[in-house]
Scaffold this active site. Structure first.
Site, PDB file in Angstrom:
ATOM      1  N   ASP A   1       0.851  -1.184   0.000  1.00 25.04           N
ATOM      2  CA  ASP A   1       0.000   0.000   0.000  1.00 25.04           C
ATOM      3  C   ASP A   1       0.892   1.241   0.000  1.00 25.04           C
ATOM      4  O   ASP A   1       1.833   1.323   0.793  1.00 25.04           O
ATOM      5  CB  ASP A   1      -0.881  -0.009   1.252  1.00 25.04           C
ATOM      6  CG  ASP A   1      -2.326   0.301   0.932  1.00 25.04           C
ATOM      7  OD1 ASP A   1      -2.556   1.349   0.300  1.00 25.04           O
ATOM      8  OD2 ASP A   1      -3.215  -0.487   1.289  1.00 25.04           O
TER       9      ASP A   1
ATOM     10  N   ASP B   1      -3.275   4.640  -2.203  1.00 18.80           N
ATOM     11  CA  ASP B   1      -4.403   5.144  -1.429  1.00 18.80           C
ATOM     12  C   ASP B   1      -4.848   6.521  -1.939  1.00 18.80           C
ATOM     13  O   ASP B   1      -3.996   7.397  -2.137  1.00 18.80           O
ATOM     14  CB  ASP B   1      -3.960   5.233   0.039  1.00 18.80           C
ATOM     15  CG  ASP B   1      -5.099   5.503   0.980  1.00 18.80           C
ATOM     16  OD1 ASP B   1      -6.035   4.695   1.032  1.00 18.80           O
ATOM     17  OD2 ASP B   1      -5.043   6.531   1.689  1.00 18.80           O
TER      18      ASP B   1
ATOM     19  N   GLU C   1      -6.413   3.895  -6.013  1.00 15.78           N
ATOM     20  CA  GLU C   1      -7.752   4.082  -5.422  1.00 15.78           C
ATOM     21  C   GLU C   1      -8.215   5.494  -5.770  1.00 15.78           C
ATOM     22  O   GLU C   1      -7.535   6.462  -5.447  1.00 15.78           O
ATOM     23  CB  GLU C   1      -7.681   3.905  -3.899  1.00 15.78           C
ATOM     24  CG  GLU C   1      -9.046   4.068  -3.251  1.00 15.78           C
ATOM     25  CD  GLU C   1      -8.974   4.295  -1.745  1.00 15.78           C
ATOM     26  OE1 GLU C   1      -9.919   3.887  -1.068  1.00 15.78           O
ATOM     27  OE2 GLU C   1      -7.980   4.873  -1.249  1.00 15.78           O
TER      28      GLU C   1
ATOM     29  N   HIS D   1     -11.182  -3.530   2.692  1.00 13.74           N
ATOM     30  CA  HIS D   1     -11.153  -3.141   4.113  1.00 13.74           C
ATOM     31  C   HIS D   1     -12.046  -1.944   4.415  1.00 13.74           C
ATOM     32  O   HIS D   1     -12.295  -1.652   5.590  1.00 13.74           O
ATOM     33  CB  HIS D   1      -9.710  -2.825   4.528  1.00 13.74           C
ATOM     34  CG  HIS D   1      -9.148  -1.636   3.797  1.00 13.74           C
ATOM     35  ND1 HIS D   1      -8.851  -1.663   2.456  1.00 13.74           N
ATOM     36  CD2 HIS D   1      -8.858  -0.380   4.217  1.00 13.74           C
ATOM     37  CE1 HIS D   1      -8.405  -0.478   2.083  1.00 13.74           C
ATOM     38  NE2 HIS D   1      -8.395   0.323   3.129  1.00 13.74           N
ATOM     39  N   ASP D   2     -12.508  -1.229   3.383  1.00 19.03           N
ATOM     40  CA  ASP D   2     -13.368  -0.060   3.587  1.00 19.03           C
ATOM     41  C   ASP D   2     -14.836  -0.350   3.296  1.00 19.03           C
ATOM     42  O   ASP D   2     -15.676   0.544   3.399  1.00 19.03           O
ATOM     43  CB  ASP D   2     -12.922   1.087   2.665  1.00 19.03           C
ATOM     44  CG  ASP D   2     -11.645   1.759   3.152  1.00 19.03           C
ATOM     45  OD1 ASP D   2     -11.407   1.743   4.372  1.00 19.03           O
ATOM     46  OD2 ASP D   2     -10.911   2.306   2.319  1.00 19.03           O
TER      47      ASP D   2
END
Length: 560
Positions: free
Chosen positions: A98, A200, A257, A330-331
């Site tokens: 990440d 991210d 993302e 995860h979100d």
């Protein structure tokens, strides 16, 4: 269209805190991941995406990084991480990390320096503005986690921007020195041997000139400034510079993302001649069950909208660019509870959703526990939740006058902690995740839903995922074939055709628990058919021109 390893991969996302605890402190760790690599190999995974393991005070579970070159103590050491990379590569798998560079932690040395005085060399690594004459915030933007996007700094008597938590100050990408620092940090990790990055909120790094006010919705104290910081004026310049200086020198997979990105914008980010990224994560399809007031305002998913959304992306990136395929991360809450049926038809609907996604064109992502049919959790009290976004929503919704029951109902449906409960390995205490009480409580259904039980049952969701992954590996048609939606107006069935080198793949999914009739469109011609996969027993001799479907049924046929 060029063939690439990342197009042919199936990616598995690990949320380290909740995956496997090796040392009994209730927190997942790197050695725990190493213990379970053979499990991922058995599933058929090619590529592991590791959520952040960097040093962090954990205000936002590791997405607030205080040192990009160190591993968080709770997760282990750099030696542990190096062993993980070695063990992943030994199994012929790849590891992507990440990359969180829209913001750092406020405990990062850069920010500690920057906030100390206006003439500090690191000052310009972040975004500062003077207060308005009345001392209030420089503009009316809301943070994505609630409240203002600005925090006052006593030492320099001005404000810094934070699009997320106040402990996550935004970096100033206008500063070339900062960009070079980030690029050299990326090279440092790539030279260690990693295989790429998931980036991210990467489309937030270029802010609109002058940081103008956003439009305030009635009843809200702050405005969404997102149109002034999503896909900003210099975003392509920054990504091309990153590609030229770093990414193009390695054989990598990159996925950005990008909340709020459109299909046309995604083409610009991912076109093969654009030299930016391989693919993006977009959020259109996972916003379809949001009501007019956002994610906590619940509304049922409309299948017609889902068909239009996923198909629009399939068509837009069919020839240029590349799709990432996901329902879970995860979100996001667990897709089985969200879009499927986590009760009577848990197995059938989990397999149907997986079929729908994995047979599309793009790179599929499996989020830990998805392959077991893990579900949302409904903790009775807000005290059991740990997620910063959930806790802030609870406070704000209560302040807006919603009842405890209404607020908890929204949280049970949409909290990010639904995805973060510990991985369910077996039926022992704490689901085999740890020998002591985990950082976040285990979903009580672990006694029946766990990896050990799934692996022992040939008809399980786990074995079905294994088959899906195997099919993709064996068929270029599934990776590279073109996409065509069929039965567009059919309210209960999502069906489509993939075509490649004279062969066709027919994918038929009943999205609900009714028993609609599937009718094959007349213009789909074939000489022979072969049933590749189904989540019910099917008589392979029966005609596919018309048949009644069972609840949440999914079938995949190869047509010649």
């Amino acid at each position: 269209m060029k063939h690439s390893w990342w197009k042919e991969s199936v990616v598995y996302q690990i949320y380290p805190r909740s995956f496997m605890d090796s040392n009994g402190d209730g927190i997942g760790d790197i050695q725990g991941i190493i213990l379970k690599l053979d499990y991922l190999k058995e599933l058929g995974i090619d590529t592991i995406w590791l959520s952040p393991v960097y040093e962090s005070p954990n205000d936002d579970n590791g997405y607030d990084i205080s040192n990009y070159h160190k591993i968080m103590d709770e997760f282990g050491t750099m030696e542990d991480w190096e062993e993980l990379l070695h063990q992943v590569h030994m199994r012929d798998m790849k590891l992507i990390m990440d990359l969180v560079v829209n913001h750092t932690s406020d405990e990062h040395e850069w920010f500690v320096q920057a906030k100390s005085s206006k003439d500090n060399p690191y000052r310009d690594y972040y975004i500062w503005r003077d207060p308005k004459e009345d001392g209030s915030e420089p503009n009316n933007w809301a943070s994505n986690f609630g409240g203002s996007a600005w925090e006052y700094n006593e030492q320099t008597e001005d404000y810094y921007l934070h699009l997320f938590s106040k402990k996550q100050p935004d970096l100033n990408w206008e500063n070339e020195k900062l960009r070079d620092e980030i690029f050299s940090m990326m090279k440092w990790w790539l030279d260690k041997g990693i295989d790429g990055f998931r980036m991210d909120v990467i489309n937030f790094i270029s802010k609109g000139e002058g940081l103008p006010n956003g439009e305030i919705q009635p009843g809200r104290p702050y405005a969404s400034g997102s149109r002034h910081y999503r896909n900003g004026p210099k975003i392509h310049h920054y990504l091309r510079e990153m590609n030229q200086k770093v990414l193009s020198h390695y054989d990598l997979m990159t996925v950005g993302e990008m909340p709020g990105v459109t299909p046309d914008q995604a083409k610009e980010y991912t076109g093969e001649d654009r030299n930016e990224l391989n693919m993006v994560f977009q959020f259109e399809h996972v916003g379809l069950d949001n009501g007019p007031n956002g994610k906590w305002d619940l509304k049922p998913l409309d299948l017609m909208e889902l068909k239009q959304s996923l198909s629009r992306w399939q068509y837009a990136l069919g020839e240029s660019g590349w799709n990432s395929l996901y329902f879970n991360n995860h979100d996001q809450p667990r897709s089985l509870s969200r879009f499927g049926n986590d009760g009577k038809y848990r197995m059938e609907s989990a397999k149907m959703l997986a079929t729908l996604l994995h047979m599309m064109k793009g790179t599929p992502y499996v989020y830990q526990g998805e392959e077991l049919g893990m579900t949302n959790v409904a903790f009775e009290s807000i005290d059991s939740y740990k997620d910063i976004e959930t806790l802030q929503a609870y406070t704000e919704l209560k302040e807006q006058g919603f009842s405890e029951e209404e607020v908890m109902k929204s949280i049970h449906h949409k909290s990010r902690d639904n995805a973060r409960t510990p991985m369910q390995w077996n039926a022992e205490e704490y689901a085999g995740f740890s020998i002591s009480e985990p950082w976040l409580a285990v979903n009580p259904n672990y006694t029946s839903i766990n990896a050990e039980a799934e692996m022992a049952n040939e008809a399980s969701i786990f074995h079905y995922y294994k088959q899906l992954i195997q099919l993709r590996r064996q068929n270029d048609l599934i990776v590279y074939g073109s996409y065509q939606l069929i039965l567009e107006e059919e309210p209960e069935i999502f069906a489509y055709v993939r075509t490649y080198q004279g062969k066709k793949l027919l994918v038929i999914c009943n999205f609900y628990k009714g028993e609609p009739t599937f009718k094959l469109p007349r213009d789909i011609n074939f000489m022979t058919k072969q049933l590749l996969l189904s989540n019910y027993k099917v008589d392979e001799q029966m005609s596919i021109s018309e048949f009644s479907m069972q609840p949440y049924e999914a079938r995949v046929y190869l047509l010649n």
